[in-house]
Design an enzyme around this catalytic site. Structure first.
Site, PDB file in Angstrom:
ATOM      1  N   ASP A  25     -24.795  -6.214  39.813  1.00 34.77           N
ATOM      2  CA  ASP A  25     -25.873  -6.710  38.934  1.00 34.77           C
ATOM      3  C   ASP A  25     -26.157  -8.194  39.041  1.00 34.77           C
ATOM      4  O   ASP A  25     -25.176  -9.064  39.232  1.00 34.77           O
ATOM      5  CB  ASP A  25     -25.566  -6.529  37.489  1.00 34.77           C
ATOM      6  CG  ASP A  25     -26.934  -6.499  36.529  1.00 34.77           C
ATOM      7  OD1 ASP A  25     -28.176  -6.465  37.135  1.00 34.77           O
ATOM      8  OD2 ASP A  25     -26.563  -6.548  35.204  1.00 34.77           O
ATOM      9  N   HIS A  42     -32.496  -9.480  46.021  1.00 32.80           N
ATOM     10  CA  HIS A  42     -32.078  -8.330  46.609  1.00 32.80           C
ATOM     11  C   HIS A  42     -31.611  -8.406  47.978  1.00 32.80           C
ATOM     12  O   HIS A  42     -30.670  -7.766  48.687  1.00 32.80           O
ATOM     13  CB  HIS A  42     -32.976  -7.195  46.436  1.00 32.80           C
ATOM     14  CG  HIS A  42     -33.444  -6.726  44.838  1.00 32.80           C
ATOM     15  ND1 HIS A  42     -32.559  -6.634  44.235  1.00 32.80           N
ATOM     16  CD2 HIS A  42     -34.642  -6.705  44.272  1.00 32.80           C
ATOM     17  CE1 HIS A  42     -33.040  -6.424  42.843  1.00 32.80           C
ATOM     18  NE2 HIS A  42     -34.384  -6.488  43.121  1.00 32.80           N
ATOM     19  N   ASN A  73     -34.011   2.264  37.137  1.00 38.42           N
ATOM     20  CA  ASN A  73     -34.476   0.962  38.144  1.00 38.42           C
ATOM     21  C   ASN A  73     -35.808   1.746  38.629  1.00 38.42           C
ATOM     22  O   ASN A  73     -36.890   1.255  38.711  1.00 38.42           O
ATOM     23  CB  ASN A  73     -33.760   0.573  39.056  1.00 38.42           C
ATOM     24  CG  ASN A  73     -32.531  -0.141  38.677  1.00 38.42           C
ATOM     25  OD1 ASN A  73     -31.322   0.002  39.382  1.00 38.42           O
ATOM     26  ND2 ASN A  73     -32.456  -0.878  37.469  1.00 38.42           N
TER      27      ASN A  73
HETATM   28  C1  IPE Z   1     -27.555  -1.518  36.585  1.00 36.31           C
HETATM   29  O1  IPE Z   1     -28.189  -2.694  36.671  1.00 36.31           O
HETATM   30  C2  IPE Z   1     -27.952  -0.586  38.065  1.00 36.31           C
HETATM   31  C3  IPE Z   1     -27.558  -1.472  39.323  1.00 36.31           C
HETATM   32  C4  IPE Z   1     -26.932  -2.480  39.505  1.00 36.31           C
HETATM   33  C5  IPE Z   1     -28.305  -0.892  40.372  1.00 36.31           C
HETATM   34  P1  IPE Z   1     -29.495  -2.853  35.797  1.00 36.31           P
HETATM   35  O2  IPE Z   1     -30.096  -4.350  35.968  1.00 36.31           O
HETATM   36  O3  IPE Z   1     -30.438  -1.930  36.101  1.00 36.31           O
HETATM   37  O4  IPE Z   1     -28.865  -2.505  34.167  1.00 36.31           O
HETATM   38  P2  IPE Z   1     -29.517  -2.904  32.681  1.00 36.31           P
HETATM   39  O5  IPE Z   1     -30.977  -2.573  32.685  1.00 36.31           O
HETATM   40  O6  IPE Z   1     -29.219  -4.343  32.688  1.00 36.31           O
HETATM   41  O7  IPE Z   1     -28.804  -2.280  31.777  1.00 36.31           O
HETATM   42  C1  IPE Z   2     -29.036  -5.699  40.556  1.00 32.03           C
HETATM   43  O1  IPE Z   2     -29.863  -6.519  39.997  1.00 32.03           O
HETATM   44  C2  IPE Z   2     -30.001  -4.667  41.592  1.00 32.03           C
HETATM   45  C3  IPE Z   2     -30.572  -3.709  40.943  1.00 32.03           C
HETATM   46  C4  IPE Z   2     -30.626  -3.388  39.480  1.00 32.03           C
HETATM   47  C5  IPE Z   2     -31.529  -2.894  41.821  1.00 32.03           C
HETATM   48  P1  IPE Z   2     -30.994  -6.677  39.084  1.00 32.03           P
HETATM   49  O2  IPE Z   2     -32.174  -6.661  40.034  1.00 32.03           O
HETATM   50  O3  IPE Z   2     -30.794  -6.067  37.982  1.00 32.03           O
HETATM   51  O4  IPE Z   2     -30.905  -8.400  38.629  1.00 32.03           O
HETATM   52  P2  IPE Z   2     -31.103  -8.911  37.198  1.00 32.03           P
HETATM   53  O5  IPE Z   2     -30.136  -8.171  36.494  1.00 32.03           O
HETATM   54  O6  IPE Z   2     -32.413  -8.684  36.842  1.00 32.03           O
HETATM   55  O7  IPE Z   2     -30.680 -10.320  37.396  1.00 32.03           O
HETATM   56 MG    MG Z   3     -29.930  -6.239  36.247  1.00 34.26          MG
END
Ligand code: IPE
Ligand code: IPE
Ligand code: MG
Length: 240
Positions: A25, A42, A73
């Site tokens: 994350d 990403h 997501n």
């Molecule tokens: C969890 O992260 C999913 C992945 C890392 C793939 P999210 O960014 O989706 O989680 P929330 O929404 O903060 O709980």
């Molecule tokens: C994790 O990073 C990757 C996915 C959930 C696909 P995020 O995209 O959730 O990044 P933040 O949490 O918004 O920084």
């Molecule tokens: Mg996230």
């Protein structure tokens, strides 16, 4: 961080984890801090994923599971961001196909594959078949949701004629059937929650939360986490 028991590599006496899972994350925030679009985070995150999987293999970790995309997501983020993530996934699939003959790595995909074109879904299955007898294992959770996994497992068992199920039955119907549970689940990006990851499998996993945003995550931090894990006492509900 106070939530983890050690901050250095001082605890080295215990057993190393066999299976480490990563909630990768923080990609979006990493990009935002640099004034860049989330997709850039990403791209960087995908590079770190490759490096960390490689490193874990090098230091003898048997199984690595990564959370690459959740069902939530997929449902809730803009199509443009999802497409960018799926393009990176396709790139990884291509690299994994290319490297498969020379790599001792079993690649498995966990999650709902209905979002993939028949061509990609077939390539995923083919790679799984081709690598099924390798020593080390990587599980890529893509369009994965823990609740969806449990519901799918129960429905599979009902379809097979079960009227009631045991824990062992359920385990055979999960995406992770046959794979040992994670010894430790690491979440980068400063959030302290599971976000629907491995709900069943994490029952007795150790948890490790770290502020580092995934694109900044490093091999050095893997070492620290393993040292911390070795200092922990797992009881599984038993007395000392
Ligand atoms: C969890 O992260 C999913 C992945 C890392 C793939 P999210 O960014 O989706 O989680 P929330 O929404 O903060 O709980
Ligand atoms: C994790 O990073 C990757 C996915 C959930 C696909 P995020 O995209 O959730 O990044 P933040 O949490 O918004 O920084
Ligand atoms: Mg996230």
């Amino acid at each position: 961080m106070a939530v983890n028991k050690t901050d250095g590599a001082e605890c080295t006496g215990g057993t190393a984890p066999r299976h480490i899972a990563f909630i990768m994350d923080g990609n979006g925030r990493w990009a935002k801090k640099r004034g860049m679009p989330r997709e850039y985070g990403h791209v960087q995150g995908a590079k770190v994923f490759r490096r960390i999987v490689e490193y874990c293999g090098d230091i003898g970790i048997e199984i690595v599971t990564v959370y690459a995309l959740s069902t939530e997501n997929y449902a809730k983020r803009p199509k443009s961001e999802i497409n960018a993530i799926l393009n990176l996934f396709e790139e990884y699939l291509g690299d994994a196909e290319r490297d498969a003959p020379s790599r001792d790595l079993r690649v498995c995909f966990i999650g709902d594959r209905s979002i993939f074109s028949p061509d990609i879904a077939e390539r995923m299955s083919a790679l799984e078949r081709m690598t099924q007898n390798r020593g080390k294992r990587l599980n890529v959770a893509i369009n994965y949701g823990g609740r969806a996994e449990l519901v799918a497992a129960v429905n599979k068992l009902i379809a097979a004629g079960k009227k009631s199920v045991t824990e062992a039955d359920l385990e055979t119907a999960l995406y992770t059937a046959g794979c040992p549970d994670p010894d430790i689940i690491v979440r980068t990006g400063a959030e302290m929650r599971m976000s629907n990851f491995l709900l069943w499998q994490s029952a007795y996993s150790e948890l490790y939360f770290i502020d580092t945003l995934w694109p900044d995550f490093s091999e050095r931090e893997v070492d620290k986490i393993i040292a911390d894990y070795k200092g922990r006492k797992r009881r599984y509900g038993a007395a000392e």
